[in-house]
Design a protein around this motif. Structure first.
Motif, mmCIF file in Angstrom:
data_model
loop_
_atom_site.group_PDB
_atom_site.id
_atom_site.type_symbol
_atom_site.label_atom_id
_atom_site.label_comp_id
_atom_site.label_asym_id
_atom_site.label_seq_id
_atom_site.Cartn_x
_atom_site.Cartn_y
_atom_site.Cartn_z
ATOM 1 N N LEU A 1 0.830 -1.202 0.000
ATOM 2 C CA LEU A 1 0.000 0.000 0.000
ATOM 3 C C LEU A 1 0.867 1.254 0.000
ATOM 4 N N ALA A 2 1.962 1.237 0.714
ATOM 5 C CA ALA A 2 2.867 2.381 0.724
ATOM 6 C C ALA A 2 3.396 2.655 -0.680
ATOM 7 N N ALA A 3 3.770 1.607 -1.403
ATOM 8 C CA ALA A 3 4.278 1.787 -2.766
ATOM 9 C C ALA A 3 3.193 2.355 -3.682
ATOM 10 N N ILE A 4 1.969 1.892 -3.514
ATOM 11 C CA ILE A 4 0.855 2.404 -4.313
ATOM 12 C C ILE A 4 0.608 3.882 -3.998
ATOM 13 N N LEU A 5 0.614 4.226 -2.723
ATOM 14 C CA LEU A 5 0.371 5.617 -2.333
ATOM 15 C C LEU A 5 1.466 6.550 -2.827
ATOM 16 N N VAL A 6 2.716 6.119 -2.743
ATOM 17 C CA VAL A 6 3.811 6.943 -3.251
ATOM 18 C C VAL A 6 3.610 7.197 -4.745
ATOM 19 N N GLY A 7 3.268 6.172 -5.490
ATOM 20 C CA GLY A 7 3.031 6.337 -6.921
ATOM 21 C C GLY A 7 1.861 7.262 -7.200
ATOM 22 N N ARG A 8 0.795 7.128 -6.454
ATOM 23 C CA ARG A 8 -0.389 7.986 -6.644
ATOM 24 C C ARG A 8 -0.066 9.437 -6.335
ATOM 25 N N LEU A 9 0.621 9.663 -5.229
ATOM 26 C CA LEU A 9 0.981 11.030 -4.858
ATOM 27 C C LEU A 9 1.890 11.663 -5.907
ATOM 28 N N GLU A 10 2.877 10.910 -6.357
ATOM 29 C CA GLU A 10 3.800 11.443 -7.363
ATOM 30 C C GLU A 10 3.084 11.703 -8.685
ATOM 31 N N ALA A 11 2.106 10.876 -9.028
ATOM 32 C CA ALA A 11 1.327 11.102 -10.247
ATOM 33 C C ALA A 11 0.540 12.406 -10.156
ATOM 34 N N ASP A 12 0.190 12.807 -8.934
ATOM 35 C CA ASP A 12 -0.533 14.059 -8.721
ATOM 36 C C ASP A 12 0.407 15.228 -8.418
ATOM 37 N N GLY A 13 1.696 15.016 -8.618
ATOM 38 C CA GLY A 13 2.664 16.100 -8.464
ATOM 39 C C GLY A 13 3.169 16.330 -7.061
ATOM 40 N N ILE A 14 2.950 15.380 -6.167
ATOM 41 C CA ILE A 14 3.426 15.511 -4.790
ATOM 42 C C ILE A 14 4.567 14.516 -4.580
ATOM 43 N N ILE B 1 -5.757 13.412 -0.967
ATOM 44 C CA ILE B 1 -5.647 12.376 -2.003
ATOM 45 C C ILE B 1 -5.806 10.988 -1.382
ATOM 46 N N VAL B 2 -5.135 10.753 -0.265
ATOM 47 C CA VAL B 2 -5.230 9.455 0.402
ATOM 48 C C VAL B 2 -6.651 9.228 0.921
ATOM 49 N N GLY B 3 -7.263 10.259 1.447
ATOM 50 C CA GLY B 3 -8.611 10.140 1.969
ATOM 51 C C GLY B 3 -9.637 9.842 0.887
ATOM 52 N N ALA B 4 -9.389 10.325 -0.324
ATOM 53 C CA ALA B 4 -10.321 10.095 -1.439
ATOM 54 C C ALA B 4 -10.111 8.739 -2.098
ATOM 55 N N ALA B 5 -8.973 8.123 -1.840
ATOM 56 C CA ALA B 5 -8.641 6.868 -2.527
ATOM 57 C C ALA B 5 -9.349 5.680 -1.928
#
Length: 66
Positions: free
Chosen positions: A13-26, A62-66
């Motif tokens: 889950l951490a790897a998925i969240l890092v990828g999602r955040l980076e995809a959104d520019g964070i 972003i995490v809360g919406a996922a």
């Protein structure tokens, strides 16, 4: 840049969240992902997802919406 902890998650889950955040520019980092692989207790030690303090509110949204 001051890193703060967004949360603690299992490795996948951490790897998925890092990828999602980076995809959104964070920019995000996963700390401790390999800390316990050698001794077989990787399920017991959570991975910390870290972001810049200025990005924390947006990252939480972003995490809360996922």
């Amino acid at each position: 840049m001051a890193l703060v902890e967004l949360g603690r998650y299992d490795r996948q889950l951490a790897a998925i969240l890092v990828g999602r955040l980076e995809a959104d520019g964070i920019p995000a980092l996963a700390f401790d992902a390999g800390a316990s692989i050698a001794d077989g207790s990787w399920l017991l030690i959570p991975v910390r997802v870290m972001v810049d303090a200025d990005d924390l509110a947006a990252a939480k949204a972003i995490v809360g919406a996922a």
